[in-house]
Write a protein that holds these residues in place. Structure first.
Motif, mmCIF file in Angstrom:
data_model
loop_
_atom_site.group_PDB
_atom_site.id
_atom_site.type_symbol
_atom_site.label_atom_id
_atom_site.label_comp_id
_atom_site.label_asym_id
_atom_site.label_seq_id
_atom_site.Cartn_x
_atom_site.Cartn_y
_atom_site.Cartn_z
ATOM 1 N N GLY A 110 0.780 -1.232 0.000
ATOM 2 C CA GLY A 110 0.000 0.000 0.000
ATOM 3 C C GLY A 110 0.808 1.276 0.000
ATOM 4 N N ILE A 111 2.125 1.200 -0.184
ATOM 5 C CA ILE A 111 2.944 2.412 -0.138
ATOM 6 C C ILE A 111 2.535 3.408 -1.223
ATOM 7 C CG2 ILE A 111 4.785 1.351 -1.531
ATOM 8 C CD1 ILE A 111 6.776 3.158 -0.051
ATOM 9 N N SER A 112 2.135 2.899 -2.400
ATOM 10 C CA SER A 112 1.753 3.804 -3.491
ATOM 11 C C SER A 112 0.557 4.665 -3.097
ATOM 12 C CB SER A 112 1.414 3.009 -4.748
ATOM 13 O OG SER A 112 2.555 2.396 -5.286
ATOM 14 N N TYR A 113 -0.458 4.008 -2.520
ATOM 15 C CA TYR A 113 -1.691 4.731 -2.220
ATOM 16 C C TYR A 113 -1.504 5.745 -1.090
ATOM 17 C CZ TYR A 113 -3.637 1.241 -5.297
ATOM 18 O OH TYR A 113 -3.890 0.460 -6.400
ATOM 19 N N ILE A 114 -0.675 5.409 -0.128
ATOM 20 C CA ILE A 114 -0.390 6.370 0.941
ATOM 21 C C ILE A 114 0.428 7.538 0.381
ATOM 22 C CG2 ILE A 114 0.707 6.722 3.184
ATOM 23 C CD1 ILE A 114 0.156 3.859 3.878
ATOM 24 N N THR A 115 1.373 7.235 -0.503
ATOM 25 C CA THR A 115 2.182 8.294 -1.106
ATOM 26 C C THR A 115 1.314 9.265 -1.893
ATOM 27 O OG1 THR A 115 4.122 6.845 -1.265
ATOM 28 C CG2 THR A 115 4.082 8.792 -2.697
ATOM 29 N N PHE A 116 0.344 8.744 -2.644
ATOM 30 C CA PHE A 116 -0.567 9.624 -3.387
ATOM 31 C C PHE A 116 -1.320 10.550 -2.428
ATOM 32 C CE2 PHE A 116 -0.858 6.121 -6.774
ATOM 33 C CZ PHE A 116 0.186 6.673 -7.491
ATOM 34 N N LYS A 117 -1.704 10.023 -1.280
ATOM 35 C CA LYS A 117 -2.400 10.850 -0.289
ATOM 36 C C LYS A 117 -1.480 11.944 0.251
ATOM 37 C CE LYS A 117 -5.580 7.253 1.405
ATOM 38 N NZ LYS A 117 -5.991 6.468 2.595
ATOM 39 N N VAL A 118 -0.238 11.580 0.522
ATOM 40 C CA VAL A 118 0.715 12.556 1.058
ATOM 41 C C VAL A 118 0.957 13.676 0.043
ATOM 42 C CG1 VAL A 118 3.110 12.921 1.782
ATOM 43 C CG2 VAL A 118 1.863 10.901 2.585
ATOM 44 N N VAL A 119 1.194 13.292 -1.212
ATOM 45 C CA VAL A 119 1.439 14.288 -2.256
ATOM 46 C C VAL A 119 0.225 15.188 -2.421
ATOM 47 C CG1 VAL A 119 1.852 14.620 -4.731
ATOM 48 C CG2 VAL A 119 3.112 12.860 -3.474
ATOM 49 N N GLN A 120 -0.969 14.614 -2.369
ATOM 50 C CA GLN A 120 -2.199 15.406 -2.475
ATOM 51 C C GLN A 120 -2.271 16.456 -1.361
ATOM 52 O OE1 GLN A 120 -5.631 13.880 -0.607
ATOM 53 N NE2 GLN A 120 -6.003 16.069 -0.516
ATOM 54 N N ILE A 121 -1.946 16.061 -0.135
ATOM 55 C CA ILE A 121 -1.974 17.005 0.988
ATOM 56 C C ILE A 121 -0.965 18.128 0.772
ATOM 57 C CG2 ILE A 121 -1.462 17.273 3.448
ATOM 58 C CD1 ILE A 121 -2.622 14.491 3.905
ATOM 59 N N VAL A 122 0.264 17.766 0.375
ATOM 60 C CA VAL A 122 1.301 18.769 0.147
ATOM 61 C C VAL A 122 0.875 19.746 -0.942
ATOM 62 C CG1 VAL A 122 3.662 19.133 -0.715
ATOM 63 C CG2 VAL A 122 3.206 17.329 0.962
ATOM 64 N N MET A 123 0.325 19.239 -2.029
ATOM 65 C CA MET A 123 -0.080 20.105 -3.138
ATOM 66 C C MET A 123 -1.241 21.014 -2.743
ATOM 67 S SD MET A 123 0.313 17.876 -6.628
ATOM 68 C CE MET A 123 1.936 17.496 -7.305
ATOM 69 N N GLU A 124 -2.160 20.517 -1.947
ATOM 70 C CA GLU A 124 -3.291 21.350 -1.536
ATOM 71 C C GLU A 124 -2.881 22.351 -0.451
ATOM 72 O OE1 GLU A 124 -6.837 19.084 -0.769
ATOM 73 O OE2 GLU A 124 -7.121 18.754 -2.914
ATOM 74 N N ILE A 125 -1.850 22.038 0.305
ATOM 75 C CA ILE A 125 -1.274 23.046 1.208
ATOM 76 C C ILE A 125 -0.677 24.173 0.375
ATOM 77 C CG2 ILE A 125 0.576 23.521 2.854
ATOM 78 C CD1 ILE A 125 0.175 20.674 3.956
ATOM 79 N N ARG A 126 0.042 23.815 -0.671
ATOM 80 C CA ARG A 126 0.630 24.801 -1.589
ATOM 81 C C ARG A 126 -0.462 25.683 -2.211
ATOM 82 N NH1 ARG A 126 4.935 27.418 -4.510
ATOM 83 N NH2 ARG A 126 4.377 27.452 -6.706
ATOM 84 N N ASP A 127 -1.588 25.054 -2.621
ATOM 85 C CA ASP A 127 -2.677 25.792 -3.264
ATOM 86 C C ASP A 127 -3.425 26.701 -2.288
ATOM 87 O OD1 ASP A 127 -2.018 24.452 -5.556
ATOM 88 O OD2 ASP A 127 -3.634 22.986 -5.406
ATOM 89 N N GLY A 128 -3.298 26.398 -0.995
ATOM 90 C CA GLY A 128 -4.019 27.169 0.010
ATOM 91 C C GLY A 128 -5.386 26.600 0.342
ATOM 92 N N THR A 129 -5.747 25.461 -0.272
ATOM 93 C CA THR A 129 -7.044 24.844 0.035
ATOM 94 C C THR A 129 -7.004 24.097 1.373
ATOM 95 O OG1 THR A 129 -6.412 22.954 -1.353
ATOM 96 C CG2 THR A 129 -7.783 24.648 -2.365
ATOM 97 N N ILE A 130 -5.805 23.715 1.801
ATOM 98 C CA ILE A 130 -5.619 23.162 3.146
ATOM 99 C C ILE A 130 -4.775 24.155 3.934
ATOM 100 C CG2 ILE A 130 -4.548 21.349 4.528
ATOM 101 C CD1 ILE A 130 -5.205 19.357 2.358
ATOM 102 N N LYS A 131 -5.360 24.725 4.974
ATOM 103 C CA LYS A 131 -4.661 25.725 5.794
ATOM 104 C C LYS A 131 -4.313 25.197 7.183
ATOM 105 C CE LYS A 131 -6.925 29.597 3.414
ATOM 106 N NZ LYS A 131 -5.721 30.002 2.651
ATOM 107 N N GLU A 132 -5.084 24.224 7.643
ATOM 108 C CA GLU A 132 -4.849 23.633 8.954
ATOM 109 C C GLU A 132 -4.961 22.117 8.848
ATOM 110 O OE1 GLU A 132 -3.830 25.178 11.573
ATOM 111 O OE2 GLU A 132 -4.099 27.243 10.862
ATOM 112 N N LEU A 133 -4.198 21.420 9.683
ATOM 113 C CA LEU A 133 -4.239 19.961 9.706
ATOM 114 C C LEU A 133 -4.306 19.472 11.143
ATOM 115 C CD1 LEU A 133 -1.479 19.088 7.061
ATOM 116 C CD2 LEU A 133 -3.928 18.686 6.795
ATOM 117 N N ASP A 134 -5.112 18.468 11.351
ATOM 118 C CA ASP A 134 -5.182 17.805 12.646
ATOM 119 C C ASP A 134 -4.318 16.548 12.581
ATOM 120 O OD1 ASP A 134 -6.470 17.118 15.319
ATOM 121 O OD2 ASP A 134 -7.087 15.395 14.099
#
Length: 395
Positions: A116-140
């Protein structure tokens, strides 16, 4: 224990999910209990003789969580493109190392090789990219950890999105909605049984060994090679779709509306329609986080004037990466390019069809012809993907 592989796993699943079901029926989500159950099922998956995978996933998560929260902290005050690219590279580096490992003598020392490393990596990259976009501003922290390690989908997807997942996770659905989710979840699990343990067994265990044996005995292009193409395509679909149905069904039972992964892909009218139906969460992930960003970059930098050329470069890049993600072998790369060229041709045809709409017939026959043609284009791509041609012609 491999997820969704045997009756014992489903028995454990039923026992583990029962308190969650009871809580959700009364409008409550037991987050602490869900965390414990997730841990138990992760131990079942990565424990025992797979303990090295368990160690790998712990090390991997520590690295990725540090990366996510470090980049979130950085992004609150700065927004350097170089730092962003560095964060994305670091996020995918463990996956790249895993893909390269088989080519080196130290392959037994893989640091991050786990299911499952691929699927978790896709999730991590998605979070990083959305932090960059400003759509994710806070994380729990707990929310991120639960998102990355959501056990129903950890082994084979589908790939969820953080913000969508957290909306479900933070608030229990109302009873009426949960009853509908529960009904759908149970239905999907039983449909998964049909796909995985009946149809995939029929095509993959009963038929595939026989047709592959006959194709190898016949040598070259033969009716048995054609039979192998069809049987492999059916086995691939029912096996993967079955796993996806188990994951989605289990998620629904837990009150999480994980997106569906398949939507009748073999009735697609063209190859673009197929990719909107096949492994949809992966297809949409690649579209949103690779294709669209690459096209936007080319537009912003004015690297290419023609929008058609720009789209075609995007397709070639996208499917090359998708092929390489499956593995560093010639048939995966050819599979990627095959689909890229198929979509480029499809795009050209759709433009031509739109321009000559009155001259080109559109009726039930042409619709059926389009479906049959697309089905065979896809089946041939799966024959390439299977690696059987490598065995048949080059070994």
């Amino acid at each position: 224990m491999q997820p969704y592989q045997n009756p014992t796993y489903f028995l454990y699943l039923l026992v583990g999910l029962l308190p969650i079901m009871i809580g959700l029926l009364y409008g409550r989500r037991f987050k602490v209990y869900e965390t414990i159950i997730s841990f138990v099922f992760l131990v079942l998956t990565f424990g025992g003789d797979k303990w090295m995978q368990g160690v790998s996933i712990i090390g991997y998560l520590i690295c990725e969580l540090i990366l996510i929260f470090a980049y979130l902290h950085y992004r609150k005050s700065k927004n350097s493109t170089g730092v962003f690219i560095g964060a994305v590279v670091l996020a995918i580096l463990p996956l790249v190392l895993v893909k390269l490992t088989p080519f080196f003598a130290w392959q037994h020392l893989s640091l991050f090789g786990f299911l499952g490393i691929s699927y978790i990596t896709f999730k991590v990259v998605q979070i990083v990219m959305e932090i960059r976009d400003g759509t994710i501003k806070e994380l729990d922290f707990k929310g991120v950890l639960h998102f990355l390690l959501f056990f129903p989908t950890i082994s084979s997807g589908p790939i969820d999105r953080y913000r969508r997942f957290i909306r479900d996770y933070d608030q229990a659905p109302k009873q009426e909605k949960y009853l509908k989710l529960l009904g759908k979840g149970v239905f999907y699990i039983f449909l998964g049984f049909l796909y995985k343990f009946v149809l995939a067994y029929l095509f993959g265990v009963v038929m595939l060994p026989y047709v592959s044996k006959m194709a190898l005995a016949s040598g070259g292009i033969s009716k048995w090679l054609v039979a192998y193409m069809y049987v492999y395509a059916m086995d691939l679909f029912f096996d993967f779709a079955g796993y996806s149905l188990f994951a989605v069904g289990t998620s629904y039972v837990m009150g999480i509306e994980t997106p569906m992964n398949f939507n009748k892909p073999f009735i697609a009218h063209n190859i673009k329609d197929f990719w909107n139906r096949w492994h949809m969460t992966l297809s949409f992930w690649f579209r949103d986080f690779i294709y669209m960003r690459l096209v936007f970059f080319m537009m912003k930098k004015k690297l290419v004037k023609s929008r058609i050329t720009m789209a075609n470069i995007g397709y070639l890049t996208l499917f090359l990466i998708m092929g390489l993600w499956h593995g560093l072998t010639w048939y995966y790369i050819v599979y990627g390019f095959y689909h890229a060229f198929a979509i480029i041709i499809c795009d050209a045809w759709l433009r031509f069809k739109k321009k000559h709409k009155k001259q080109i017939p559109s009726n039930k026959f042409t619709e059926i012809f389009a479906i049959v043609l697309t089905f065979h284009v896809v089946c041939f791509s799966f024959l390439i993907f299977s690696g059987f041609l490598d065995t048949l012609f080059f070994r």
